[in-house]
Design an enzyme around this catalytic site. Structure first.
Site, PDB file in Angstrom:
ATOM      1  N   TYR A 133      -0.168   1.301 -11.498  1.00 33.32           N
ATOM      2  CA  TYR A 133      -0.912   1.242 -10.162  1.00 33.32           C
ATOM      3  C   TYR A 133      -0.073  -0.590  -9.999  1.00 33.32           C
ATOM      4  O   TYR A 133       0.423  -0.418 -11.349  1.00 33.32           O
ATOM      5  CB  TYR A 133      -2.584   0.750  -9.703  1.00 33.32           C
ATOM      6  CG  TYR A 133      -2.962  -0.293 -10.726  1.00 33.32           C
ATOM      7  CD1 TYR A 133      -2.953  -1.612 -10.784  1.00 33.32           C
ATOM      8  CD2 TYR A 133      -3.635  -0.104 -11.885  1.00 33.32           C
ATOM      9  CE1 TYR A 133      -3.407  -2.329 -11.981  1.00 33.32           C
ATOM     10  CE2 TYR A 133      -4.065  -0.436 -12.546  1.00 33.32           C
ATOM     11  CZ  TYR A 133      -4.208  -1.759 -12.838  1.00 33.32           C
ATOM     12  OH  TYR A 133      -5.511  -2.283 -13.908  1.00 33.32           O
ATOM     13  N   CYS A 134       0.590  -1.509  -8.723  1.00 34.72           N
ATOM     14  CA  CYS A 134       0.410  -2.663  -9.074  1.00 34.72           C
ATOM     15  C   CYS A 134       0.383  -3.231  -7.909  1.00 34.72           C
ATOM     16  O   CYS A 134      -0.489  -2.767  -7.261  1.00 34.72           O
ATOM     17  CB  CYS A 134       2.247  -2.670  -8.987  1.00 34.72           C
ATOM     18  SG  CYS A 134       3.054  -1.589  -7.527  1.00 34.72           S
ATOM     19  N   THR A 135       1.033  -3.980  -7.295  1.00 33.45           N
ATOM     20  CA  THR A 135       0.520  -5.169  -5.979  1.00 33.45           C
ATOM     21  C   THR A 135       0.191  -4.821  -4.701  1.00 33.45           C
ATOM     22  O   THR A 135      -0.279  -4.190  -4.179  1.00 33.45           O
ATOM     23  CB  THR A 135       0.624  -6.757  -6.500  1.00 33.45           C
ATOM     24  OG1 THR A 135       1.183  -6.915  -7.528  1.00 33.45           O
ATOM     25  CG2 THR A 135       0.623  -7.416  -4.965  1.00 33.45           C
TER      26      THR A 135
END
Length: 465
Positions: A329-331
């Protein structure tokens, strides 16, 4: 080699392969000069198709286009319609035009080269993609409730400088600030402005036939033009700087996208198993200062300063990922596109999944879910929140605190977590070294490079195996 200098013999020897020319999904198989002239053929075919729908009986100065029983009064509207409804026809027209061009290059190379040279010097009019907002006042565009948009879209962009010029003109007209990166692999941006201005911007993006974006492709948060100090629009090699040539490792190799609901269930299953689960890694592929103030429970958050360090991190920790199921996951999702592609390219993981829409979309669905703390954002706000958890501490006193400020020392770009009480005591630098430099600021003691405990004490590529 410039387009006008490309020898005709290079084109005469091209073989027409319908599987190569049949649409953008195969266009990446063409060489750079081939793609350039295939793009020329597509633009020519698209313009001809749109022109064929023009209502010649209508008065000059206010053109109308009629297609599929509908009437269109704006360039953007008819272009959007053609791109979405008649894409198959445009592809066929483009292929036919491309084959004609190859044939002409073989039979009349000089005449064909003149046509191509004329195309290479064309100036594309980006104004046709600027919506008509003459009925909206400047005050309406500049004043009122606002927000920040975050988005990206991967697609083949043959002329990124044209898209760059369009984006700059569009944002300036709407009084938007922020950052937009354009590359041959797509576009990535975050812009702030009033609700009205950002609505118009989203509609303009969705109307452009190259992007064909949906409303769900945009992540929104409260804010406005004040969240950025200026507007920066530029052409780059990558739309997210991982430092790996996108032609070598493409986003098309990315992992399986999981909707927020699916990702939530995966994390729930992981947490239920607890310490007994050793075949799954929940991987945060953001920078350390982002995960420091907010992250998913029981995640692996690499202690890296830049996303361009991520490939080296993977290389030095390959055994950590071997035969594992990885949930990334990331922003907003864009770093996972390239990061998951890099992991899959290494061929050590059992499975690679990524959170579609990133933490932004997850928090819209699960504000009190498994992500705890703040969500770091790359603007003047530094963070936004959906829950009240504070998972980080003040750099100096150790009390819970998660509101970043820039280090007060000149030339240092580090962020510091210093609570109000400590700031009142003068603790406004990122570390004691910078504090000392700040107190003795002079030409001799100032540094134009970040040199302090924050940078020297952290290994560039941590080993987590």
């Amino acid at each position: 080699m410039a387009a006008e200098d490309t020898p005709c013999s290079e084109f005469i020897n091209w073989e027409v392969d319908s599987s190569v020319c049949n649409g953008f999904k195969h266009e990446k198989q063409l060489s750079a000069p081939q793609r350039r002239y295939y793009s020329f053929c597509r633009r020519k075919s698209f313009a001809a198709f749109v022109a064929s729908k023009k209502d010649g009986s209508h008065e000059e100065g206010s053109p109308l286009w009629c297609c599929c029983g509908q009437t269109f009064i704006e360039h953007a509207a008819i272009h959007k319609h053609v791109a979405r409804v008649h894409n198959a026809e445009i592809q066929q027209l483009t292929q036919d035009e491309y084959e004609r061009l190859l044939s002409q290059l073989e039979e009349e190379p000089e005449a064909a080269q003149v046509q191509l040279n004329e195309h290479s010097g064309e100036t594309v009019d980006v104004s046709v993609w600027i919506p008509d907002i003459s009925h909206i006042s400047e005050e309406q565009l500049k004043n009122g409730p606002g927000r920040v948009l975050l988005y990206y879209h991967y697609c083949r962009v043959e002329e990124p400088h044209v898209i760059c010029a369009w984006q700059k003109a569009l944002c300036e007209k709407l009084h938007l600030t922020g950052k937009v990166r354009v590359a041959t692999e797509g576009i990535n941006g975050t812009v702030g402005g009033t609700n009205l201005a950002t609505d118009i911007y989203m509609e303009a993006m969705r109307s452009h036939p190259l992007f064909e974006m949906d409303k769900e492709d945009f992540k929104t948060s409260d804010g406005g033009a004040e969240c950025f100090t200026e507007l920066k629009v530029g052409v780059y090699k990558e739309i997210v700087p991982m430092g790996v040539d996108p032609d070598v490792i493409s986003y098309q190799l990315a992992g399986v996208h999981l909707e927020p609901e699916e990702f939530h269930k995966e994390v729930e299953a992981l947490l239920t198993k607890g310490d007994s689960c050793n075949d799954t890694i929940l991987l945060d592929c953001r920078n350390y200062y982002e995960s420091k103030i907010g992250q998913f429970t029981q995640c692996l958050a690499p202690n890296i300063r830049k996303f361009s360090y991520f490939p080296d991190y993977v290389d030095q920790n390959l055994e950590l990922f071997r035969d594992k199921k990885v949930l990334m996951y990331c922003t907003g999702g864009i770093r996972c596109e390239r990061g998951s592609a890099y992991l899959r390219f290494k061929d050590v993981c059992k499975e690679v999944y990524q959170l579609k829409g990133g933490i932004h979309k997850y928090l819209e669905r699960f504000p009190e879910g498994f992500y705890r703390g703040k969500l770091f954002v790359f603007d003047e706000r530094y963070a936004i929140s959906s829950n009240s958890d504070i998972i980080s501490d003040c750099r100096y006193c150790g009390h819970p605190w998660d509101q970043y400020k820039l280090c007060s020392t000149q030339y240092c770009c580090q962020l510091v977590l210093s609570c109000p009480s400590c700031r009142l005591d003068g603790h406004t630098a990122c570390c004691p070294t910078c504090m000392t430099k700040g107190q003795a600021q002079s030409e001799e003691t100032s540094h134009h490079k970040e040199e302090c405990e924050c940078t020297d004490g952290r290994p560039r590529i941590p080993q987590d195996v």
